[in-house]
Design an enzyme around this catalytic site. Structure first.
Site, PDB file in Angstrom:
ATOM      1  N   SER A 141       6.211 -72.730   6.072  1.00 59.97           N
ATOM      2  CA  SER A 141       6.405 -71.933   4.929  1.00 59.97           C
ATOM      3  C   SER A 141       4.805 -72.875   3.569  1.00 59.97           C
ATOM      4  CB  SER A 141       7.486 -73.096   4.203  1.00 59.97           C
ATOM      5  OG  SER A 141       7.312 -72.898   2.454  1.00 59.97           O
ATOM      6  N   GLY A 142       4.963 -71.210   3.576  1.00 65.25           N
ATOM      7  CA  GLY A 142       3.657 -71.330   2.556  1.00 65.25           C
ATOM      8  C   GLY A 142       3.763 -72.516   1.347  1.00 65.25           C
ATOM      9  N   SER A 143       4.490 -71.461   0.335  1.00 70.35           N
ATOM     10  CA  SER A 143       5.078 -72.447  -0.875  1.00 70.35           C
ATOM     11  C   SER A 143       4.764 -73.824  -0.394  1.00 70.35           C
ATOM     12  CB  SER A 143       6.290 -72.220  -1.554  1.00 70.35           C
ATOM     13  OG  SER A 143       7.595 -72.657  -0.794  1.00 70.35           O
ATOM     14  N   GLY A 183       4.835 -67.965   0.593  1.00 71.28           N
ATOM     15  CA  GLY A 183       4.051 -67.484   1.386  1.00 71.28           C
ATOM     16  C   GLY A 183       4.201 -66.700   2.498  1.00 71.28           C
ATOM     17  N   THR A 184       5.335 -67.047   2.973  1.00 69.97           N
ATOM     18  CA  THR A 184       5.541 -66.219   4.158  1.00 69.97           C
ATOM     19  C   THR A 184       6.070 -64.232   4.705  1.00 69.97           C
ATOM     20  OG1 THR A 184       7.383 -67.177   4.173  1.00 69.97           O
ATOM     21  CG2 THR A 184       5.965 -67.960   5.960  1.00 69.97           C
TER      22      THR A 184
END
Length: 353
Positions: free
Chosen positions: A91-93, A259-260
């Site tokens: 996960s980006g965040s 982010g994803t």
């Protein structure tokens, strides 16, 4: 007298999505990789995820990231991502928030200017590029997972909506990508509940009709996510902006664009030939927060064009606290949790461990 069971937390957010970073209070987990430790939590100790995302300690809109010692010596720390829908491998965040917490906790000492280090996620090593000014973490850039388009402009009949056109990308999870305007949305905050209901109907219809398989990972579960795409604005040479919203669970639209979700957009824009390596896309949320995704390269994997990318955002520390675990509380279920709780006054993860 029973020992008090506590979990140490650093609450953070990136783009509005709150990530609770667990810095102490959990015993070492079995598993020779962070991925294996994640699978142990999922299969044998899911109570930690539920405890911190459900009443009375949390809400489903949050995420949880458990810091663990890395199993790869190149990484400064490992982390396991927990969300209301389960255990995403990336996960980006959450990565932006975890990297911020690692710096704020001193696991990686802050250095003025730009510094680099690695974290170990369940998906593998993640390169982190941090910018620190006057002791404040101003930005985190992390690698997005290699992303690609699985399905382009398919149609499906959705109850109450009619025929819907969608594409599907993989960017750490499978995402349905839909045009917000074609569904009557402008991606403003007052639409949040309607967006969640619409996304749920589309995702359920797709799941009932078909499944998806990653070209190397195989079956990674049914389609969980949907990303609403607003019009793309060409802001400057090599720089684009688009309003966006990401659905992750019934009733839940992420506060950030994710982010994803941003990586999935980059994969679609590459597939359509509208961006080049080096170009950036800023995704803007219902709450006017944003992430910047940069398309760095494309590689051929059989018939697939796999987009390499990175995501930039800023994490904020909003609280440091101890959660007291009272297993006598009827609101707390310790049945799949007690065996990983440190039965003593615990301390945060040791930066030297």
């Amino acid at each position: 007298m029973k020992p008090e069971l506590t979990i140490q937390l650093m609450d953070t957010h990136a783009g509005g999505d709150v990530s609770r970073i667990v810095t102490g209070g959990i015993d070492p987990l079995p598993g020779d990789t962070v991925r294996a430790q994640m699978e142990y939590l999922r299969d044998d100790a899911d109570g930690l995820r539920r405890l911190l995302l459900e009443e009375p300690h949390g809400i489903p809109e949050m995420s949880v990231d458990l810091l663990v010692p890395p199993t790869d010596p190149r990484a400064a720390a490992g982390y396991i991502i927990m969300e209301v829908m389960g255990y995403p491998i990336y996960s980006g965040s959450n990565t932006i928030c975890t990297a911020t917490a690692v710096l704020e906790a001193g696991i990686v000492p802050k250095q003025e200017g730009r510094q680099q280090f690695m974290l170990e996620s369940p998906a593998g090593l993640v390169q982190i590029d941090a910018t620190v000014r006057d002791g404040v973490v101003e930005a985190i850039t992390c690698e997005g997972l290699p992303s690609y388009i699985d399905t382009y402009r398919a149609t499906i009949e959705v109850p109450s909506l009619g025929k819907v056109t969608y594409s599907v990308a993989y960017s750490g999870g499978f995402y349905a990508l839909v045009d917000a305007q074609q569904l009557g949305f402008h991606l403003t905050l007052d639409e949040e509940r309607a967006l969640a209901a619409t996304a749920h109907a589309i995702v359920e219809a797709i799941k009932a009709e078909r499944g998806f398989s990653h070209y190397t990972l195989g079956d990674v579960g049914p389609l969980p996510f949907l990303h609403f795409m607003g019009p793309v604005e060409h802001v400057a040479e090599g720089y684009y902006r688009s309003r966006s919203a990401t659905y992750v669970h019934p009733g839940v639209i992420c506060r950030s664009t994710t982010g994803t979700g941003t990586s999935a957009r980059l994969a679609l824009m590459n597939y359509e030939g509208s961006i080049q390596p080096g170009d950036r896309l800023e995704t803007v949320s219902l709450r006017e927060t944003g992430f910047i995704g940069q398309f760095s390269a494309v590689e051929r994997e059989g018939d697939l064009e796999v987009v390499k990318n990175n995501i930039t955002g800023k994490g904020y520390v909003i609280a440091r606290s101890d959660i007291v675990i009272n297993c006598d509380d009827p609101m707390v279920d310790c049945s799949s949790l007690h065996h990983i709780l440190s039965g003593r006054h615990s301390h945060p993860i040791d930066p030297e461990s």
